[in-house]
Design a protein around this motif. Sequence first.
Motif, mmCIF file in Angstrom:
data_model
loop_
_atom_site.group_PDB
_atom_site.id
_atom_site.type_symbol
_atom_site.label_atom_id
_atom_site.label_comp_id
_atom_site.label_asym_id
_atom_site.label_seq_id
_atom_site.Cartn_x
_atom_site.Cartn_y
_atom_site.Cartn_z
ATOM 1 N N ALA A 3 0.816 -1.203 0.000
ATOM 2 C CA ALA A 3 0.000 0.000 0.000
ATOM 3 C C ALA A 3 0.857 1.263 0.000
ATOM 4 N N GLY A 4 1.953 1.243 0.736
ATOM 5 C CA GLY A 4 2.801 2.420 0.843
ATOM 6 C C GLY A 4 3.487 2.801 -0.449
ATOM 7 N N ALA A 5 3.556 1.876 -1.392
ATOM 8 C CA ALA A 5 4.206 2.155 -2.666
ATOM 9 C C ALA A 5 3.214 2.567 -3.745
ATOM 10 N N LEU A 6 1.918 2.528 -3.441
ATOM 11 C CA LEU A 6 0.900 2.906 -4.412
ATOM 12 C C LEU A 6 0.630 4.403 -4.339
ATOM 13 N N HIS A 7 -0.108 4.915 -5.303
ATOM 14 C CA HIS A 7 -0.189 6.367 -5.455
ATOM 15 C C HIS A 7 -1.589 6.948 -5.269
ATOM 16 N N GLY A 8 -2.590 6.111 -5.041
ATOM 17 C CA GLY A 8 -3.925 6.613 -4.774
ATOM 18 C C GLY A 8 -4.034 7.171 -3.373
ATOM 19 N N ALA A 27 -6.256 6.283 -0.988
ATOM 20 C CA ALA A 27 -6.871 5.430 0.029
ATOM 21 C C ALA A 27 -5.889 4.998 1.109
ATOM 22 N N GLY A 28 -4.650 4.703 0.731
ATOM 23 C CA GLY A 28 -3.654 4.289 1.709
ATOM 24 C C GLY A 28 -3.707 2.823 2.080
ATOM 25 N N TRP A 29 -4.450 2.017 1.316
ATOM 26 C CA TRP A 29 -4.514 0.578 1.593
ATOM 27 C C TRP A 29 -4.913 -0.142 0.309
ATOM 28 N N THR A 30 -4.713 -1.449 0.291
ATOM 29 C CA THR A 30 -5.093 -2.265 -0.851
ATOM 30 C C THR A 30 -5.509 -3.646 -0.364
ATOM 31 N N PRO A 31 -6.546 -4.227 -0.953
ATOM 32 C CA PRO A 31 -6.920 -5.591 -0.559
ATOM 33 C C PRO A 31 -5.927 -6.642 -1.054
ATOM 34 N N PHE A 32 -4.994 -6.213 -1.917
ATOM 35 C CA PHE A 32 -4.041 -7.150 -2.516
ATOM 36 C C PHE A 32 -2.672 -7.087 -1.851
ATOM 37 N N GLU A 33 -2.622 -6.521 -0.651
ATOM 38 C CA GLU A 33 -1.360 -6.400 0.084
ATOM 39 C C GLU A 33 -0.645 -7.748 0.154
ATOM 40 N N GLY A 34 0.649 -7.751 -0.257
ATOM 41 C CA GLY A 34 1.464 -8.959 -0.171
ATOM 42 C C GLY A 34 1.442 -9.836 -1.397
ATOM 43 N N LEU A 35 0.473 -9.640 -2.306
ATOM 44 C CA LEU A 35 0.466 -10.399 -3.548
ATOM 45 C C LEU A 35 1.537 -9.841 -4.484
#
Length: 445
Positions: free
Chosen positions: A384-389, A391-399
């Motif tokens: 999540a920390g490397a994404l640019h939206g 929201a600050g989170w992703t359901p795909f964390e770790g994939l």
Amino acid sequence: MLITGAELADGRVRDVRVRGETIDAVGQGLDAAAGERIVDARGRHLLPGAIDVHVHFREPGASHKETWTSGSRGAAAGGVTTVVDQPNTSPPTVDGDAFDEKAALAAPSLVDYGINGGVTGDWDPESLFERPLFALGEVFLADSTGDMGIATDLFEDALAEAAARDVPVTVHAEDETLFDADALDGDLGGAGTAANADAWSAYRTAEAEVAAVERALAAGAESDAQVHVAHTSTPEAIDAVRDAGATCEVTPHHLFLSRADAGRLGTFGRMNPPLRSEARRAGVFERLRDGDVDVVATDHAPHTVAEKRHGLTEAPSGVPGVETLYPLLLEAVRKGNLTLERVRDVVAANPASIFGLEAKGRIEPGADADLVVVDLTNPREIEAGALHGAAGWTPFEGLLGVFPELTTVRGTVVYERDPVTGAESFGDAGGRNVRDLAPSEGDAA
């Protein structure tokens, strides 16, 4: 710009010259012109930019969740070069004034975009259709999805209006009369519990989706409207769409996540339609692989971490996903679960064909130079920390995902990442409404 030695989705190794906003030539041994930028793409793949026909960039009305700036940065970093924004903003995009307000807010977009018009009891089709509208939709058939839910007679009126103007209709199909209210009874635990997340899937049943899809398809056939079913989450719904000769999309979260992920996600896994059983998820993926799914689109619906931490009935539905669309699918290619041509088709060629974007979705002379360079040998963990939206989170964390090294929109570099250092840079805003874009010279010929 001259991109050299790139492997295309069909396995051909080609040089691609970009001149202005379009692809000028695709060939072998193309000579560089004086002062021309050279992109050495040997060992890498060159793909058409993805067209995400289902995003919620939240402006106007909820810019704390996402803006056109943050959302388009995520899109560009993920290889998405065109997005289509849905109408359930505040105010909803149901008349000409609301359309104009959203179009003005879209000015900072790095990527091209379309704006869908919504249908409510007080919509104004005359003023709406005077604007450069992408489509009608996401038209909701379940009142509980929010204040955009509509009755059957209004849905049929909207289909008739769209058919008369040859405008596609994208449908969110769930029949709320088939929801299982008993699934929400009892102690569901806190926001992060498996029982809490799984209850939402049990509540919004698979049968509710299938019944509404069948009803939408029947109404579309009766009106002769072009119906496109959004975020199908069940094999049965996909089969119904295929048998009716209509088109549908599936989301990455319904392809790569299931009720087995409930314990990890909690209320962060609440979305509409909900996550399905692992067996149904596998069935949806199988239909994607075998060609029965037309489009993969994200239903990118960001909410803040604080909002998603509320209890089950208070937490908003939706997950972010525009930046991870291509990376997740390309990782499936890397693992041998999908072909690269199939991925190209469902994120670029098919959306362009279905929605009449003649200059997009392909790597051919005369097409818009919407291009993505990727290295299929170099996946990285989704964080999540490397994404640019926003929201600050992703359901795909770790994939794992395969992320772009270069993204261009009509010939302009909008995102670039150094594969060694990871240093990133973004271009300037230059996205335009795709319904305002004139056909390229190659298309007009």
